[in-house]
Design an enzyme around this catalytic site. Structure first.
Site, PDB file in Angstrom:
ATOM      1  N   GLU A 114      42.847  41.128  33.002  1.00 28.66           N
ATOM      2  CA  GLU A 114      42.116  40.186  32.177  1.00 28.66           C
ATOM      3  C   GLU A 114      40.815  40.881  31.752  1.00 28.66           C
ATOM      4  O   GLU A 114      40.087  41.390  32.602  1.00 28.66           O
ATOM      5  CB  GLU A 114      41.796  38.913  32.972  1.00 28.66           C
ATOM      6  CG  GLU A 114      41.114  37.906  32.097  1.00 28.66           C
ATOM      7  CD  GLU A 114      40.775  36.591  32.790  1.00 28.66           C
ATOM      8  OE1 GLU A 114      41.106  36.425  33.974  1.00 28.66           O
ATOM      9  OE2 GLU A 114      40.157  35.742  32.109  1.00 28.66           O
ATOM     10  N   ARG A 157      47.052  42.707  48.180  1.00 28.63           N
ATOM     11  CA  ARG A 157      45.991  43.334  47.404  1.00 28.63           C
ATOM     12  C   ARG A 157      45.174  44.251  48.282  1.00 28.63           C
ATOM     13  O   ARG A 157      45.126  44.105  49.507  1.00 28.63           O
ATOM     14  CB  ARG A 157      45.126  42.304  46.687  1.00 28.63           C
ATOM     15  CG  ARG A 157      44.426  41.299  47.540  1.00 28.63           C
ATOM     16  CD  ARG A 157      43.959  40.110  46.703  1.00 28.63           C
ATOM     17  NE  ARG A 157      42.886  40.433  45.767  1.00 28.63           N
ATOM     18  CZ  ARG A 157      42.924  40.150  44.464  1.00 28.63           C
ATOM     19  NH1 ARG A 157      43.967  39.568  43.935  1.00 28.63           N
ATOM     20  NH2 ARG A 157      41.915  40.446  43.688  1.00 28.63           N
ATOM     21  N   LYS A 199      35.924  40.204  40.616  1.00 26.67           N
ATOM     22  CA  LYS A 199      35.092  40.403  39.428  1.00 26.67           C
ATOM     23  C   LYS A 199      33.987  39.364  39.353  1.00 26.67           C
ATOM     24  O   LYS A 199      32.914  39.634  38.832  1.00 26.67           O
ATOM     25  CB  LYS A 199      35.968  40.348  38.171  1.00 26.67           C
ATOM     26  CG  LYS A 199      36.706  41.654  37.948  1.00 26.67           C
ATOM     27  CD  LYS A 199      37.522  41.615  36.678  1.00 26.67           C
ATOM     28  CE  LYS A 199      38.832  40.920  36.899  1.00 26.67           C
ATOM     29  NZ  LYS A 199      39.768  41.069  35.794  1.00 26.67           N
TER      30      LYS A 199
HETATM   31  P1  ATP Z   1      39.638  39.886  40.522  1.00 22.72           P
HETATM   32  O1  ATP Z   1      39.925  39.029  41.700  1.00 22.72           O
HETATM   33  O2  ATP Z   1      38.979  41.163  40.845  1.00 22.72           O
HETATM   34  O3  ATP Z   1      38.963  39.150  39.406  1.00 22.72           O
HETATM   35  P2  ATP Z   1      42.073  39.611  39.106  1.00 22.72           P
HETATM   36  O4  ATP Z   1      43.372  39.551  39.775  1.00 22.72           O
HETATM   37  O5  ATP Z   1      41.556  38.353  38.526  1.00 22.72           O
HETATM   38  O6  ATP Z   1      41.067  40.346  40.037  1.00 22.72           O
HETATM   39  P3  ATP Z   1      43.105  40.885  36.818  1.00 22.72           P
HETATM   40  O7  ATP Z   1      42.391  41.561  35.720  1.00 22.72           O
HETATM   41  O8  ATP Z   1      43.833  39.637  36.531  1.00 22.72           O
HETATM   42  O9  ATP Z   1      42.050  40.661  37.947  1.00 22.72           O
HETATM   43  O10 ATP Z   1      44.060  41.914  37.554  1.00 22.72           O
HETATM   44  C1  ATP Z   1      45.017  42.683  36.891  1.00 22.72           C
HETATM   45  C2  ATP Z   1      46.051  43.118  37.868  1.00 22.72           C
HETATM   46  O11 ATP Z   1      45.475  43.851  38.941  1.00 22.72           O
HETATM   47  C3  ATP Z   1      46.779  41.932  38.486  1.00 22.72           C
HETATM   48  O12 ATP Z   1      48.161  42.195  38.446  1.00 22.72           O
HETATM   49  C4  ATP Z   1      46.258  41.879  39.885  1.00 22.72           C
HETATM   50  O13 ATP Z   1      47.240  41.393  40.764  1.00 22.72           O
HETATM   51  C5  ATP Z   1      45.914  43.332  40.172  1.00 22.72           C
HETATM   52  N1  ATP Z   1      44.844  43.394  41.165  1.00 22.72           N
HETATM   53  C6  ATP Z   1      43.631  42.820  41.087  1.00 22.72           C
HETATM   54  N2  ATP Z   1      42.926  43.038  42.208  1.00 22.72           N
HETATM   55  C7  ATP Z   1      43.707  43.791  43.022  1.00 22.72           C
HETATM   56  C8  ATP Z   1      43.553  44.336  44.336  1.00 22.72           C
HETATM   57  N3  ATP Z   1      42.429  44.178  45.027  1.00 22.72           N
HETATM   58  N4  ATP Z   1      44.576  45.048  44.862  1.00 22.72           N
HETATM   59  C9  ATP Z   1      45.700  45.234  44.152  1.00 22.72           C
HETATM   60  N5  ATP Z   1      45.914  44.743  42.926  1.00 22.72           N
HETATM   61  C10 ATP Z   1      44.938  44.018  42.355  1.00 22.72           C
HETATM   62 MG    MG Z   2      43.631  37.491  37.311  1.00 23.54          MG
END
Ligand code: ATP
Ligand code: MG
Length: 547
Positions: free
Chosen positions: A33, A259, A269
Site C-alpha cells: 500500500e 511476518r 508504518k
Molecule cells: P504495516 O503493518 O507495516 O503497515 P502492511 O501490511 O500494512 O504493513 P503493506 O504495504 O500492505 O503493509 O504490505 C505489503 C505486503 O508486505 C503485504 O503482503 C504484507 O503482508 C507484507 N508485509 C508487511 N509487513 C511485513 C512483515 N513484517 N513481514 C513480512 N511481510 C510483511
Molecule cells: Mg496492508
C-alpha cells in the site's frame, strides 16, 4: 542458487506443479500500500514472492494496493519502486495498481447486488461497528439487509455519482451476521470517500475495501499463489467467498506465513509515521530505522538483506528475530567487498619531533586480501592524529597501544615512541611528542624493535575533516510499544563524533568503507562541502554466533 528451498510454501508450490494445478507458470505479486516506505519486513515478502516465481521461471507483479486515497501518495509509489529495484528485484512490465481495476471492481460489486449477495446499508459507521457483535456474541442484522436489490443497485449507482456525503451509505456483503468469524459478518465492500486519488483524481468518490479488492485483483492477474502474512488468515474465508460469488474463472489460493518481527525495532508504518511526525527521527531514510531506505543510508548492502531473509526462512511460527543477525549478514558481505581506510574519530595530536622535511608517501593496499581493489598513498609527516583512546597515561595490563615511554607501530608506517605528554589545564591530553624510528618502515623494517601493537593514524597534511554518526539501536526496549516513545527510545541512538579521514577516500565512488579498527561506515548522501559525513553501518566486532 543457494536458496533454501525447503520451506512450506515452496513445498506447496512444487506439489501444485506436480499435481498439474499450475499450467502457465508460477505467478506471484507483491502488493504494497503506497502509504509509507518499505521496511525490512516487506523485504521478507519481496524476497519470497520474487524468489519463488524466479525459481520456477515464473513472474511477479508489483501491484500497488491503492484503495485509500487519504493516506496514499505518488511519493510513496516512487520510493517503493526504487527500494525494490535496489533490493535487486525486477517486475519487468508487470507494474499494476488496484486503481487500474476500479471499473471492473465496480462491475463485480453490481453483480453481487444483482445476485442478492450485497446490499447498501445506510447505518452510520458507529452503528455498523456496534452491531457487529464480538467473539462471543453474534452480530445483529442491519435493518437494510433485506432492502430490495433494485433499491440497493439504485443507491449504489447514486453513491458512485456523488449524490451522498462521506459515510452516508456503504455497500456490504450479505453473508452471515452470526458467523464465528467476524470478517464474515456482512463486511463493508465499498465506502463513500470524497477524496482525490493519486492516480484516478476525482473520477471516483466510492472506494473498494481491501478484502474485496485484493482477491479480485489476484484473480484478474492470474496469481497462482497469493502469499500474505498471518493476520490475513481470518480473512481467507472472505477472500474465497468473494471469488465464489462473482463470475470470474480464476481462484488463487491464499497462503499465509508469519511476518518478520525484529528485536528493538518497530515495523508498522503507522508507528514509523508517528516517529517521523514527532521528530524522533529525521525521515523515512533515517539510518536508525528498519526501512529499506534507512538501511541503505546506514550502509547495509542489499545482498546482506537478501541473505538475512534467506536465513530467517519462511514459516508459520511467530517469533522475533535478533537484530544481530542482520549485522552479521552485513559484515559478511562488507568484509569482502569494502575497502579499508583510516579514520580518527576522536583525535589527539601527535608531534613527531625527529621528522623533518616533506611528508613521506607510503603505499597501502585498500584490502589485505583483494589486490584488485587497488591501493593508495598514505602520508606520514611531522604532525599526525591518532585516536584519543589509543593513548593511556596509566595503561592497564596488556594495553597494546601507546603510553608514556612505550612504542607502537603506526599502520603502514613507522614505529613511534611516546616521549612527552602535553596536557591542558584541565588535565586533558593536548599533544603527544613522539620519536619515530626511520629504519622501522612497514615492509622494510630493519629496526629489530618489537612493539606490542599497531594503531591507525592520519597525517595532518593528509586529513580531511569528517563527521561520524555513530548509529545505534533506536529503542531501548526489545519489544517496543506503539506510543510513550520518550520512555522507550535510546537516548544514545545517534552520537556524533568529529575527526578526520584520510584524503584518499575522497576519490572513491563506493560509499561503503571499513575504517580500520573502528567499524564499517557509509558515506552519507547528504555530505556537503562542509565536510564528509559517515554513518556507522555496524561495528567490527561480531557478537552474533549463528546456530
Ligand atoms: P504495516 O503493518 O507495516 O503497515 P502492511 O501490511 O500494512 O504493513 P503493506 O504495504 O500492505 O503493509 O504490505 C505489503 C505486503 O508486505 C503485504 O503482503 C504484507 O503482508 C507484507 N508485509 C508487511 N509487513 C511485513 C512483515 N513484517 N513481514 C513480512 N511481510 C510483511
Ligand atoms: Mg496492508
Amino acid at each position: 542458487m543457494d536458496h533454501d528451498l525447503r520451506d512450506f510454501i515452496r513445498s506447496r508450490i512444487r506439489r501444485d506443479i506436480a499435481d498439474g494445478l499450475v499450467t502457465d507458470g508460477v505467478v506471484t505479486r507483491f502488493p504494497p500500500e503506497p502509504n509509507g516506505y518499505l521496511h525490512i519486513g516487506h523485504a521478507k515478502s519481496i524476497c519470497l514472492n520474487f524468489g519463488v516465481a524466479a525459481e520456477h521461471g515464473g513472474a511477479t507483479y508489483l501491484r500497488f494496493d491503492d484503495t485509500n486515497p487519504r493516506t496514499e501518495s505518488s511519493e510513496f509509489v516512487e520510493a517503493i519502486q526504487q527500494d525494490i529495484k535496489w533490493l535487486g528485484f525486477d517486475w519487468g512490465d508487470r507494474l499494476t495498481f488496484a486503481s487500474d481495476y476500479f471499473e471492473q471492481l465496480y462491475g463485480f460489486a453490481e453483480e453481487l447486488i444483482s445476485r442478492g449477495k450485497a446490499y447498501v446499508c445506510s447505518l452510520p459507521s458507529e452503528e455498523i461497528r456496534a452491531t457487529r457483535g464480538t467473539l462471543v456474541k453474534p452480530g445483529e442484522d442491519s435493518p437494510f439487509r433485506d432492502r430490495p436489490k433494485e433499491e440497493s443497485l439504485d443507491l449504489f449507482r447514486r453513491m458512485r455519482k456523488g449524490e451522498f456525503g462521506n459515510g452516508k451509505h456503504v455497500l456490504r456483503a450479505k453473508i452471515d451476521m452470526s458467523s464465528p468469524n467476524i470478517n464474515m459478518r456482512d463486511p463493508v465492500l465499498y465506502r463513500i470517500l470524497h477524496a482525490a486519488h493519486h492516480r484516478t483524481g476525482c473520477s471516483w468518490c466510492i472506494y473498494p475495501m481491501y478484502d474485496f479488492t485484493h482477491c479480485i485483483c489476484d484473480a484478474l492477474e492470474g496469481i497462482t499463489h497469493s502469499l500474505c502474512t498471518l493476520e490475513f488468515e481470518d480473512h481467507r474465508p472472505l477472500y474465497d467467498w468473494v471469488l465464489d460469488n462473482i463470475n470470474i474463472n480464476f481462484h488463487p489460493p491464499q497462503i499465509e506465513f508469519s511476518r518478520l518481527v525484529l528485536d528493538y525495532n518497530v515495523m508498522s508504518k503507522r508507528i514509523l509515521t508517528s516517529l517521523i511526525r514527532l521528530g524522533h527521527v529525521d525521515g523515512w531514510d533515517d539510518p536508525r530505522l528498519p526501512t529499506l531506505s534507512g538501511l541503505r543510508r546506514r550502509g547495509i548492502p542489499a545482498q546482506a538483506i537478501r541473505d538475512f531473509c534467506q536465513r530467517i526462512g519462511v514459516t508459520k511460527a511467530a517469533h522475533s528475530v535478533e537484530v544481530e543477525l542482520l549485522d552479521f549478514c552485513a559484515r559478511r558481505v562488507l568484509e569482502r567487498s569494502t575497502r579499508r581506510g583510516m579514520a580518527v574519530l576522536d583525535p589527539v595530536r601527535v608531534l613527531v619531533v625527529n621528522f623533518e622535511g616533506e611528508p613521506e608517501q607510503l603505499n597501502a593496499p585498500w584490502h589485505p586480501k583483494r589486490g584488485e581493489l587497488g591501493s593508495r598513498k598514505v602520508l606520514f609527516g611531522r604532525e599526525l592524529f591518532i585516536e584519543r583512546s589509543d593513548f593511556a597515561f596509566d595503561p592497564p595490563r596488556k594495553f597494546r597501544r601507546l603510553s608514556p615511554g612505550q612504542m607502537v607501530r603506526l599502520r603502514y608506517a613507522y614505529i613511534i615512541r611516546c616521549d612527552e605528554v602535553v596536557c591542558g589545564e584541565d588535565g586533558r591530553v593536548e599533544e603527544l611528542r613522539v620519536t619515530y624510528f626511520p629504519n622501522s618502515r612497514s615492509g622494510s623494517d630493519v629496526s629489530g624493535l618489537k612493539p606490542k601493537g599497531v594503531i591507525h593514524f592520519v597525517a595532518e597534511t593528509n586529513a580531511i575533516p569528517a563527521t561520524f554518526r555513530l548509529v545505534d539501536r533506536l529503542f531501548k526496549a526489545r519489544v517496543p510499544g506503539a506510543d510513550a516513545f520518550d520512555e522507550q527510545l535510546n537516548p544514545d541512538s545517534l552520537r556524533l563524533a568529529r575527526g578526520y579521514v584520510e584524503r584518499g577516500l575522497a576519490g572513491l565512488e563506493e560509499p561503503n568503507i571499513q575504517f580500520e579498527r573502528t567499524g564499517y561506515f557509509c558515506l552519507d548522501p547528504g555530505t556537503t562541502n562542509g565536510g564528509r559525513v559517515y554513518n556507522r553501518t555496524v561495528p567490527l566486532v561480531d557478537s552474533y554466533r549463528p546456530t
